[in-house]
Design a protein around this motif. Sequence first.
Motif, PDB file in Angstrom:
ATOM      1  N   ILE A  36      65.129 125.180  67.281  1.00  0.00           N
ATOM      2  CA  ILE A  36      64.423 125.621  68.495  1.00  0.00           C
ATOM      3  C   ILE A  36      63.478 126.755  68.130  1.00  0.00           C
ATOM      4  CG2 ILE A  36      64.713 126.593  70.816  1.00  0.00           C
ATOM      5  CD1 ILE A  36      66.008 123.863  70.622  1.00  0.00           C
ATOM      6  N   ASP A  37      62.202 126.649  68.555  1.00  0.00           N
ATOM      7  CA  ASP A  37      61.221 127.702  68.305  1.00  0.00           C
ATOM      8  C   ASP A  37      61.320 128.795  69.365  1.00  0.00           C
ATOM      9  OD1 ASP A  37      60.093 126.627  66.019  1.00  0.00           O
ATOM     10  OD2 ASP A  37      58.546 125.520  67.111  1.00  0.00           O
ATOM     11  N   LEU A  38      61.324 130.048  68.896  1.00  0.00           N
ATOM     12  CA  LEU A  38      61.279 131.208  69.782  1.00  0.00           C
ATOM     13  C   LEU A  38      60.081 132.061  69.375  1.00  0.00           C
ATOM     14  CD1 LEU A  38      64.617 130.872  68.984  1.00  0.00           C
ATOM     15  CD2 LEU A  38      64.659 132.508  70.818  1.00  0.00           C
ATOM     16  N   ALA A  39      59.328 132.498  70.359  1.00  0.00           N
ATOM     17  CA  ALA A  39      58.198 133.391  70.086  1.00  0.00           C
ATOM     18  C   ALA A  39      58.690 134.830  70.053  1.00  0.00           C
ATOM     19  CB  ALA A  39      57.132 133.238  71.163  1.00  0.00           C
ATOM     20  N   ASN A  40      58.164 135.591  69.095  1.00  0.00           N
ATOM     21  CA  ASN A  40      58.388 137.032  69.071  1.00  0.00           C
ATOM     22  C   ASN A  40      57.199 137.692  68.392  1.00  0.00           C
ATOM     23  OD1 ASN A  40      58.821 137.017  66.264  1.00  0.00           O
ATOM     24  ND2 ASN A  40      61.005 137.412  66.418  1.00  0.00           N
ATOM     25  N   TYR A  41      57.272 138.987  68.204  1.00  0.00           N
ATOM     26  CA  TYR A  41      56.144 139.745  67.678  1.00  0.00           C
ATOM     27  C   TYR A  41      56.576 140.626  66.523  1.00  0.00           C
ATOM     28  CZ  TYR A  41      54.499 138.359  72.251  1.00  0.00           C
ATOM     29  OH  TYR A  41      54.169 137.623  73.357  1.00  0.00           O
ATOM     30  N   LYS A  42      55.823 140.566  65.438  1.00  0.00           N
ATOM     31  CA  LYS A  42      55.982 141.540  64.356  1.00  0.00           C
ATOM     32  C   LYS A  42      55.225 142.769  64.840  1.00  0.00           C
ATOM     33  CE  LYS A  42      57.049 141.046  60.456  1.00  0.00           C
ATOM     34  NZ  LYS A  42      58.423 141.270  60.015  1.00  0.00           N
ATOM     35  N   ASN A  86      63.895 135.336  81.887  1.00  0.00           N
ATOM     36  CA  ASN A  86      62.551 135.139  82.431  1.00  0.00           C
ATOM     37  C   ASN A  86      61.510 134.889  81.344  1.00  0.00           C
ATOM     38  OD1 ASN A  86      63.424 135.487  85.097  1.00  0.00           O
ATOM     39  ND2 ASN A  86      63.183 137.700  84.968  1.00  0.00           N
ATOM     40  N   ASP A  87      61.880 135.148  80.085  1.00  0.00           N
ATOM     41  CA  ASP A  87      60.928 135.007  78.982  1.00  0.00           C
ATOM     42  C   ASP A  87      61.224 133.833  78.057  1.00  0.00           C
ATOM     43  OD1 ASP A  87      59.345 137.347  79.605  1.00  0.00           O
ATOM     44  OD2 ASP A  87      61.097 138.526  78.994  1.00  0.00           O
ATOM     45  N   TYR A  88      62.444 133.305  78.126  1.00  0.00           N
ATOM     46  CA  TYR A  88      62.856 132.210  77.245  1.00  0.00           C
ATOM     47  C   TYR A  88      63.620 131.184  78.068  1.00  0.00           C
ATOM     48  CZ  TYR A  88      61.659 135.492  73.540  1.00  0.00           C
ATOM     49  OH  TYR A  88      60.976 136.367  72.726  1.00  0.00           O
ATOM     50  N   ASP A  89      63.477 129.899  77.694  1.00  0.00           N
ATOM     51  CA  ASP A  89      64.191 128.861  78.441  1.00  0.00           C
ATOM     52  C   ASP A  89      65.645 128.749  77.965  1.00  0.00           C
ATOM     53  OD1 ASP A  89      64.368 127.066  76.193  1.00  0.00           O
ATOM     54  OD2 ASP A  89      62.438 126.171  76.702  1.00  0.00           O
ATOM     55  N   ARG A  90      66.419 127.933  78.644  1.00  0.00           N
ATOM     56  CA  ARG A  90      67.860 127.802  78.390  1.00  0.00           C
ATOM     57  C   ARG A  90      68.134 127.425  76.934  1.00  0.00           C
ATOM     58  NH1 ARG A  90      71.975 129.994  78.858  1.00  0.00           N
ATOM     59  NH2 ARG A  90      71.371 130.438  80.969  1.00  0.00           N
ATOM     60  N   ASN A  91      67.390 126.472  76.375  1.00  0.00           N
ATOM     61  CA  ASN A  91      67.613 126.064  74.986  1.00  0.00           C
ATOM     62  C   ASN A  91      67.318 127.205  74.018  1.00  0.00           C
ATOM     63  OD1 ASN A  91      68.413 123.462  75.687  1.00  0.00           O
ATOM     64  ND2 ASN A  91      66.329 122.648  75.551  1.00  0.00           N
ATOM     65  N   GLN A  92      66.267 127.942  74.285  1.00  0.00           N
ATOM     66  CA  GLN A  92      65.921 129.085  73.432  1.00  0.00           C
ATOM     67  C   GLN A  92      66.999 130.165  73.518  1.00  0.00           C
ATOM     68  OE1 GLN A  92      62.064 129.673  75.264  1.00  0.00           O
ATOM     69  NE2 GLN A  92      61.030 129.090  73.353  1.00  0.00           N
ATOM     70  N   ILE A  93      67.470 130.453  74.707  1.00  0.00           N
ATOM     71  CA  ILE A  93      68.519 131.459  74.883  1.00  0.00           C
ATOM     72  C   ILE A  93      69.797 131.031  74.168  1.00  0.00           C
ATOM     73  CG2 ILE A  93      70.091 132.441  76.622  1.00  0.00           C
ATOM     74  CD1 ILE A  93      67.574 132.835  78.381  1.00  0.00           C
ATOM     75  N   ASP A  94      70.177 129.763  74.327  1.00  0.00           N
ATOM     76  CA  ASP A  94      71.389 129.271  73.668  1.00  0.00           C
ATOM     77  C   ASP A  94      71.272 129.368  72.152  1.00  0.00           C
ATOM     78  OD1 ASP A  94      72.596 128.766  76.101  1.00  0.00           O
ATOM     79  OD2 ASP A  94      72.190 126.600  76.063  1.00  0.00           O
ATOM     80  N   ALA A  95      70.109 129.019  71.610  1.00  0.00           N
ATOM     81  CA  ALA A  95      69.907 129.106  70.158  1.00  0.00           C
ATOM     82  C   ALA A  95      69.978 130.564  69.699  1.00  0.00           C
ATOM     83  CB  ALA A  95      68.564 128.486  69.772  1.00  0.00           C
TER      84      ALA A  95
END
Length: 154
Positions: free
Chosen positions: A142-148, A28-37
């Motif tokens: 592929i770019d993934l957003a996260n938080y420090k 629900n937070d990442y798309d298929r390409n992001q999840i695969d990466a």
Amino acid sequence: MIIRKGNTGDLPEMRRLFTETITSVCKNDYDRNQIDAWKSGSENNERWLEVIENQMVIISKFNGEMTGFCTLDKGSYIDLLFVHKDFQQQGIARRLYMFIEQEARVRNEKKLTADVSKTARPFFEKMGFRIITEQKVNVKGIDLANYKMEKELT
């Protein structure tokens, strides 16, 4: 439930749990390409061996099945925290985290840090972490957003 230190024999199950959790829990937070990466990280044998050999690894098991794991790197960095897709919302992440936090306190660490997914952010906020910055991590193009994030240990 049993919580114990991890060892090299746990690696196959850790990697499988890592992949399955990302695939189902983070959809629900990442798309298929992001999840695969992201889940392709399970294929990096060298990285997983480094984790098990150089980090504190805590495993939770219930009836012989791994329900989650958490790792502490260099005494103050939570590198990995994953809970099995079928054991979400049962307090497992909290128990693993509390074990790790206690270890950091024993080592007289002043704070804990983590790079936290969008999915895990609410959990870390409940544990007292605050966002330092939002990040873009590039994995296989592929770019993934996260938080420090960090938490002061007083």
